[in-house]
Design a protein around this motif. Structure first.
Motif, PDB file in Angstrom:
ATOM      1  N   GLY A 155       0.812  -1.207   0.000  1.00  0.00           N
ATOM      2  CA  GLY A 155       0.000   0.000   0.000  1.00  0.00           C
ATOM      3  C   GLY A 155       0.847   1.260   0.000  1.00  0.00           C
ATOM      4  O   GLY A 155       1.984   1.282  -0.485  1.00  0.00           O
ATOM      5  N   ARG A 156       0.288   2.322   0.565  1.00  0.00           N
ATOM      6  CA  ARG A 156       0.966   3.625   0.629  1.00  0.00           C
ATOM      7  C   ARG A 156       1.821   3.684   1.891  1.00  0.00           C
ATOM      8  O   ARG A 156       1.305   3.569   3.008  1.00  0.00           O
ATOM      9  N   VAL A 157       3.116   3.878   1.713  1.00  0.00           N
ATOM     10  CA  VAL A 157       4.067   3.815   2.828  1.00  0.00           C
ATOM     11  C   VAL A 157       4.542   5.213   3.210  1.00  0.00           C
ATOM     12  O   VAL A 157       4.938   6.008   2.348  1.00  0.00           O
ATOM     13  N   LEU A 158       4.499   5.498   4.501  1.00  0.00           N
ATOM     14  CA  LEU A 158       5.012   6.760   5.046  1.00  0.00           C
ATOM     15  C   LEU A 158       6.363   6.487   5.688  1.00  0.00           C
ATOM     16  O   LEU A 158       6.467   5.716   6.644  1.00  0.00           O
ATOM     17  N   ILE A 159       7.412   7.109   5.160  1.00  0.00           N
ATOM     18  CA  ILE A 159       8.764   6.951   5.682  1.00  0.00           C
ATOM     19  C   ILE A 159       8.968   7.941   6.829  1.00  0.00           C
ATOM     20  O   ILE A 159       8.661   9.125   6.694  1.00  0.00           O
ATOM     21  N   ILE A 160       9.486   7.454   7.946  1.00  0.00           N
ATOM     22  CA  ILE A 160       9.697   8.317   9.110  1.00  0.00           C
ATOM     23  C   ILE A 160      11.187   8.395   9.429  1.00  0.00           C
ATOM     24  O   ILE A 160      11.845   7.380   9.625  1.00  0.00           O
ATOM     25  N   ASP A 161      11.705   9.626   9.444  1.00  0.00           N
ATOM     26  CA  ASP A 161      13.122   9.832   9.731  1.00  0.00           C
ATOM     27  C   ASP A 161      13.278  11.103  10.555  1.00  0.00           C
ATOM     28  O   ASP A 161      12.290  11.786  10.847  1.00  0.00           O
ATOM     29  N   ASP A 162      14.517  11.431  10.944  1.00  0.00           N
ATOM     30  CA  ASP A 162      14.717  12.612  11.791  1.00  0.00           C
ATOM     31  C   ASP A 162      14.846  13.894  10.978  1.00  0.00           C
ATOM     32  O   ASP A 162      14.062  14.824  11.130  1.00  0.00           O
ATOM     33  N   ALA A 187       7.833  11.765   6.782  1.00  0.00           N
ATOM     34  CA  ALA A 187       7.629  12.595   7.969  1.00  0.00           C
ATOM     35  C   ALA A 187       8.982  12.775   8.640  1.00  0.00           C
ATOM     36  O   ALA A 187       9.664  11.790   8.939  1.00  0.00           O
ATOM     37  N   ILE A 188       9.376  14.026   8.843  1.00  0.00           N
ATOM     38  CA  ILE A 188      10.645  14.314   9.491  1.00  0.00           C
ATOM     39  C   ILE A 188      10.413  15.308  10.628  1.00  0.00           C
ATOM     40  O   ILE A 188       9.398  16.009  10.659  1.00  0.00           O
ATOM     41  N   ALA A 189      11.358  15.353  11.543  1.00  0.00           N
ATOM     42  CA  ALA A 189      11.204  16.233  12.707  1.00  0.00           C
ATOM     43  C   ALA A 189      11.514  17.681  12.362  1.00  0.00           C
ATOM     44  O   ALA A 189      10.765  18.589  12.728  1.00  0.00           O
ATOM     45  N   LEU A 190      12.626  17.915  11.644  1.00  0.00           N
ATOM     46  CA  LEU A 190      13.058  19.289  11.386  1.00  0.00           C
ATOM     47  C   LEU A 190      13.485  19.448   9.936  1.00  0.00           C
ATOM     48  O   LEU A 190      14.322  18.701   9.431  1.00  0.00           O
ATOM     49  N   ASP A 191      12.901  20.435   9.275  1.00  0.00           N
ATOM     50  CA  ASP A 191      13.303  20.818   7.923  1.00  0.00           C
ATOM     51  C   ASP A 191      14.254  22.000   8.054  1.00  0.00           C
ATOM     52  O   ASP A 191      13.850  23.094   8.436  1.00  0.00           O
ATOM     53  N   ARG A 192      15.527  21.785   7.723  1.00  0.00           N
ATOM     54  CA  ARG A 192      16.530  22.842   7.848  1.00  0.00           C
ATOM     55  C   ARG A 192      16.342  23.940   6.799  1.00  0.00           C
ATOM     56  O   ARG A 192      16.932  25.003   6.912  1.00  0.00           O
ATOM     57  N   GLN A 193      15.535  23.680   5.781  1.00  0.00           N
ATOM     58  CA  GLN A 193      15.231  24.671   4.736  1.00  0.00           C
ATOM     59  C   GLN A 193      16.495  25.302   4.170  1.00  0.00           C
ATOM     60  O   GLN A 193      16.585  26.518   4.007  1.00  0.00           O
TER      61      GLN A 193
END
Length: 232
Positions: free
Chosen positions: A127-134, A160-166
């Protein structure tokens, strides 16, 4: 092209709460740090320092709230080795606690040649997989996870990540105009959910309620963004 929606007031408050939590936990630090790209950064985010049960429980709550608020569709979660493994497991637990029970899986760095064998552990990828990382720096881990997921016949649908350094990514040792998050979102067509961004960190450092020692770092972080930053 998948685009990011602007934050609602609730999302913005969640981001501010997360930044404060990361600072208090010693995970988000200020000073001079050399990044993988060779840049001297005035801040450093080390998710490996979420290193006890209470911190991981709170961290997974932030992830789950951000994921559910984003509206991203997914059927299961996946944690890339190594930091993504405990993240996927604890976020799956918290998602279930918040009413969305989904399977989770993760990979080994080296394939196992005995027992169940292979490099994948946990629920079958489907199915549709959500990848989770820092965090996402160069996007290398994302590309590796995407290849694994596609190889198993599933759909790498979001991250899904915790912080986007942009900040600008590097390719072949040179800065490019896009960030790793923008590449994954715009070029690979995946949704990207973040708990907080660099702009949230700057807002935290600038606010009157932040400690004086925190506000003192605002100008350095702002200068870093002006040199290496990208938009949303």
């Amino acid at each position: 092209m998948v685009v990011s929606l602007p934050q609602s007031g609730a999302d913005a408050q969640l981001a501010q709460d997360f930044v404060e939590f990361a600072v208090d936990a010693g995970v988000l630090r200020f000073g001079q740090f050399t990044t993988k790209a060779g840049r001297i950064s005035p801040y450093f985010f080390n998710a490996g320092l979420f290193d006890d049960g209470a911190k991981m429980a709170r961290l997974s709550e932030f992830y789950a709230k951000a994921i559910l608020a984003s509206g991203v569709a997914f059927d299961m979660v996946f944690g890339p080795a190594y930091k993504g493994i405990p993240l996927a497991a604890t976020v799956a637990v918290e998602l279930a606690r918040q009413g969305k029970n989904v399977p989770f899986a993760y990979n080994r760095k080296e394939a196992k040649d005995h027992g169940e064998g292979g490099s994948l552990v946990g629920a079958p990828l489907q199915g549709r997989v959500l990848i989770i990382d820092d965090v996402m720096s160069a996007g290398t881990a994302a590309r590796e996870s995407i290849a694994l997921i596609k190889g198993a016949g599933a759909i790498p649908y979001g991250m899904a990540i915790a912080l986007d350094r942009q900040e600008k990514a590097t390719e072949n040792g040179k800065d490019v105009s896009h960030s790793a998050v923008q590449y994954v979102r715009d070029q690979l067509g995946m949704q990207v959910c973040t708990i907080a961004k660099l702009e949230d960190l700057l807002a935290f450092l600038a606010q009157g309620t932040a400690a004086d020692s925190m506000r003192a770092h605002h100008s350095q972080v702002l200068a870093y963004r002006e040199r290496y930053g990208v938009g949303n």
